[in-house]
Design an enzyme around this catalytic site. Structure first.
Site, PDB file in Angstrom:
ATOM      1  N   ARG A   1      -0.447   9.036   8.864  1.00 55.96           N
ATOM      2  CA  ARG A   1      -0.337   7.606   9.156  1.00 55.96           C
ATOM      3  C   ARG A   1       0.074   6.815   7.924  1.00 55.96           C
ATOM      4  NH1 ARG A   1      -3.937   3.129   8.770  1.00 55.96           N
ATOM      5  NH2 ARG A   1      -5.606   4.507   8.070  1.00 55.96           N
ATOM      6  N   ARG A  46      -0.472   8.842   1.812  1.00 56.59           N
ATOM      7  CA  ARG A  46      -1.837   9.311   1.575  1.00 56.59           C
ATOM      8  C   ARG A  46      -1.971  10.823   1.539  1.00 56.59           C
ATOM      9  NH1 ARG A  46      -4.927   4.934   5.491  1.00 56.59           N
ATOM     10  NH2 ARG A  46      -4.835   3.194   4.023  1.00 56.59           N
ATOM     11  N   HIS A  79      -8.434   9.994   3.157  1.00 55.01           N
ATOM     12  CA  HIS A  79      -8.108   8.890   2.254  1.00 55.01           C
ATOM     13  C   HIS A  79      -8.340   9.375   0.832  1.00 55.01           C
ATOM     14  CE1 HIS A  79      -7.879   4.962   0.396  1.00 55.01           C
ATOM     15  NE2 HIS A  79      -7.508   4.458   1.564  1.00 55.01           N
ATOM     16  N   GLU A  81       0.844  -1.190   0.000  1.00 57.32           N
ATOM     17  CA  GLU A  81       0.000   0.000   0.000  1.00 57.32           C
ATOM     18  C   GLU A  81       0.882   1.244   0.000  1.00 57.32           C
ATOM     19  OE1 GLU A  81      -3.185   0.029   2.804  1.00 57.32           O
ATOM     20  OE2 GLU A  81      -3.620  -2.096   2.552  1.00 57.32           O
ATOM     21  N   HIS A 131     -10.695  10.307   6.940  1.00 63.35           N
ATOM     22  CA  HIS A 131     -10.468   8.876   7.114  1.00 63.35           C
ATOM     23  C   HIS A 131      -9.925   8.513   8.499  1.00 63.35           C
ATOM     24  CE1 HIS A 131      -9.657   4.762   6.043  1.00 63.35           C
ATOM     25  NE2 HIS A 131      -8.354   4.896   6.192  1.00 63.35           N
TER      26      HIS A 131
END
Length: 525
Positions: free
Chosen positions: A392, A293, A244, A126, A357
Site C-alpha cells: 500500500r 514501506r 510499517h 510520505e 501494520h
C-alpha cells in the site's frame, strides 16, 4: 440459546434491518451515513471509536487541486502503481483516486477539520509519493479527527442508524440460495442473536494481531476475513501484510499494540540510522528514507541482520534536525508517545523497528464493494479492491475507506429497493471458537515464519502449528461457553491459515511478500 437436532443454532433474540454493517471505522461509518433513511444497524465489538481509523496518524493522500505544486491525479496513480509492485488493478486505482477529492469535500462538510494555512490545507509527503499531497489533521492525529467527525455526524443526524457497541459479529448468515441475509451476533450478556437484513457490509478493519507486535488496536483480529471465508467468499492477495518501518521500540518485550511513529516525520526531514550512526537507506532506493514501506522495512531488517554496533532488534529515526517547536506542534501524538517512554525526540534519535501494520489483501470485491457472495459487501481494510497491490502507498487507506464506503452505500440502496421478501427461516451455524490459550503461540509463529522474509520450510511448519491451535476445540466451542476470546482465536487461526497458504503458493518475492528462498527482485523501482 440452543442447538437444533440438525445442528443449527437457535437464536436467543432477533432484530431486523435493511442493512447491517460490521465496523465503525471510516468505511463503515461513511457507508452508514450515506444510507440514512433505510433501516440500518451498525455492529461493533468494542466502543464505537475503537477502530483502526482512530489510530491513523499520517493523513489522507489526495490531489484536490491539480494546479497546486504541479501535482495531479495521474501522478498519484503512477505512485500508487509503483508502490503496488505491478499487482494493483489499474482501473481500481484510477477510479478511487479520481473520486477522492469529492469524497474529502463531503467529509469536510460533515465536520472534519484538516490542518490549514494561508494557502489552504497543509500538505506533507510520505514514503512512495513524488509530491506533497498528504493532508492531515491535528498534526499527526488525522484518523482520530476523521473518526470524531463521523461519530458526531452519526450522533447528530436525524434518521442515522444506531450503533450497537460491545456486540461481537459471529458469522454471516446465508439463506438456502447462498445469499447473505443476516448476521449472528454475540451480546455482552452471552446471548446470541440473529440480525435479519437484505445486505451485510463487512467493514471490520485489519488483521494486525496475527503478529506479536502491531500498530493495530486490539480489535484487529481478522474477524472479517474469517467470516468471509466461512461464508464461502473469495479472498485474494492475503499474503501481503505490510509492516510499517517505524514503530516505537521500547524493549525486547514489545508485544501487542505498539505506538506508531508516522512516516510523515521522515517527510519533514528525519532519517533512519543504525546504532553506529550510519544512514540505513542511503544507496538502497532513489527516494532514500521516503521509499515505499516494503522497501524501507526490508532494508531495516537486513541492516539489523548484520548487527551494527551489536544492536540487532532496532534502528533509530533521527528527527533532531526538525526544530523542537515545529516537531511538537506537527507531531503531538508521536511526541507524547516518545516522552512517555523517556525519549525526547527533539534531542535524541527515536528507537524504531518494523511491526505489522496494514493488510493489503482481503475479501475480493468489485468497485461497488460487492463480494462473490450475493448480498455480502466488504469495504475498507478487510476488502481487496485492487488499489494496493503488493504494497500500500502511504495514506491511501483512509481515502479508500471514504470512497468505497460511499460507493457501497449506492450499491446497497439499489439492492434493498430491488429485494424480494426475506425467507422465513435462516440457518445459523454454531459459533466459531478455538482455545485462546494458544494466541501467543500463533502470533509468535506468524512473526517468525510469515513476517518480513518467508521461506517454504518455515511456511509449511507454521501451517502445521497454526492448524493444531484450531483443533482444541475442533473449530467450534460449546454454545454455552462462547466468548469473545475464543471467537477471536478461531478467526485468527482461519486468517493465519489463509495467509500462510497464499504465501506458500506465491513463490516469487514481490512487494511486502519476500521469499528468502527465491531470488529477490531489484528494489529500486
Amino acid at each position: 440459546m440452543s442447538i437444533s437436532a440438525a445442528g443449527a443454532l437457535l437464536p436467543d433474540w432477533e432484530a431486523t434491518a435493511d442493512v447491517v454493517i460490521v465496523g465503525t471505522g471510516v468505511a463503515g461509518l461513511t457507508c452508514a451515513l450515506d444510507l440514512a433513511g433505510l433501516r440500518v444497524l451498525v455492529v461493533t465489538k468494542g466502543a464505537p471509536d475503537e477502530a483502526n481509523t482512530t489510530w491513523a496518524q499520517g493523513g489522507v493522500a489526495v490531489v484536490r487541486d491539480e494546479h497546486d505544486a504541479g501535482d495531479s491525479v495521474a501522478a498519484h496513480v503512477r505512485d500508487t502503481l509503483v508502490a503496488g509492485a505491478g499487482l494493483c488493478d489499474p482501473a481500481a486505482v484510477s477510479l478511487i483516486l479520481a473520486e477522492g477529492p469529492d469524497a474529502i469535500a463531503r467529509l469536510i462538510a460533515r465536520g472534519a477539520h484538516f490542518d490549514a494555512g494561508t494557502g489552504g490545507l497543509l500538505r506533507t509527503r510520505e514514503g512512495g509519493h513524488t509530491a506533497n499531497r498528504v493532508i492531515h489533521a491535528g498534526g499527526d492525529a488525522t484518523g482520530a479527527e476523521i473518526e470524531r467527525a463521523l461519530l458526531a455526524a452519526v450522533g447528530s443526524s436525524a434518521g442515522v442508524p444506531p450503533v450497537l457497541a460491545d456486540h461481537l459479529a459471529l458469522d454471516v448468515v446465508l439463506d438456502g440460495t447462498g445469499r447473505a441475509r443476516g448476521l449472528s451476533v454475540l451480546a455482552p450478556d452471552g446471548r446470541i442473536g440473529l440480525v435479519r437484513a437484505t445486505a451485510v457490509v463487512l467493514a471490520t478493519g485489519g488483521a494486525g494481531h496475527l503478529y506479536a507486535a502491531t500498530t493495530n488496536p486490539g480489535v484487529a483480529t481478522a474477524d472479517g476475513l474469517a467470516m468471509a471465508l466461512r461464508a464461502g467468499a473469495a479472498l485474494a492477495d492475503v499474503e501481503f501484510m505490510q509492516f510499517h518501518p517505524t514503530v516505537l521500540w521500547t524493549g525486547p518485550g514489545d508485544l501487542g499494540h505498539r505506538a506508531l511513529v508516522t512516516e510523515a516525520v521522515r517527510g519533514e526531514g528525519a532519517v533512519l540510522i543504525d546504532a553506529t550512526g550510519a544512514r540505513v537507506m542511503r544507496g538502497v532506493h532513489p527516494l532514500a528514507d521516503l521509499a515505499p514501506r516494503d522497501i524501507v522495512s526490508l532494508a531495516i531488517t537486513r541492516r539489523l541482520a548484520t548487527a551494527p554496533g551489536g544492536v540487532t532488534d532496532h534502528v533509530y529515526l533521527d528527527a533532531t534536525s526538525i526544530p523542537a517547536p515545529v516537531f511538537r506542534r506537527r507531531f503531538p501524538t508521536v511526541s507524547a508517545a516518545c516522552l512517555s517512554a523517556g525519549i525526547d525526540p527533539t534531542r535524541q534519535p527515536i528507537p524504531v523497528a518494523p511491526a505489522a501494520h496494514y493488510h493489503c489483501g482481503g475479501v475480493v470485491t468489485d468497485l461497488d464493494g460487492r463480494t462473490t457472495i450475493p448480498g455480502l459487501l466488504a469495504i475498507g481494510e478487510v476488502a481487496r479492491t485492487g488499489l494496493h497491490g503488493a504494497n500500500r502507498l502511504a495514506s491511501n487507506s483512509l481515502l479508500e475507506g471514504l470512497v468505497m464506503g460511499e460507493r457501497a452505500a449506492v450499491a446497497v440502496r439499489g439492492d434493498v429497493s430491488a429485494a424480494t421478501s426475506r425467507p422465513a427461516e435462516l440457518i445459523m451455524m454454531p459459533p466459531p471458537g478455538a482455545d485462546p490459550a494458544g494466541r501467543l503461540e500463533l502470533q509468535a509463529t506468524m512473526s517468525s515464519s510469515a513476517g518480513i522474509g518467508r521461506d517454504l520450510p518455515g511456511l509449511l511448519a507454521a501451517q502445521s502449528a497454526v492448524a493444531s491451535l484450531g483443533d482444541a476445540p475442533a473449530g467450534n466451542v460449546p454454545a454455552e461457553t462462547v466468548d469473545r476470546a475464543s471467537v477471536e482465536m478461531a478467526n485468527l487461526v482461519a486468517a493465519a491459515g489463509a495467509l500462510l497458504t497464499a504465501a506458500e503458493l506465491r513463490t516469487e518475492s514481490v512487494g511486502c511478500h519476500v521469499r528468502t528462498d527465491q531470488p529477490v527482485p531489484a528494489v529500486a523501482r
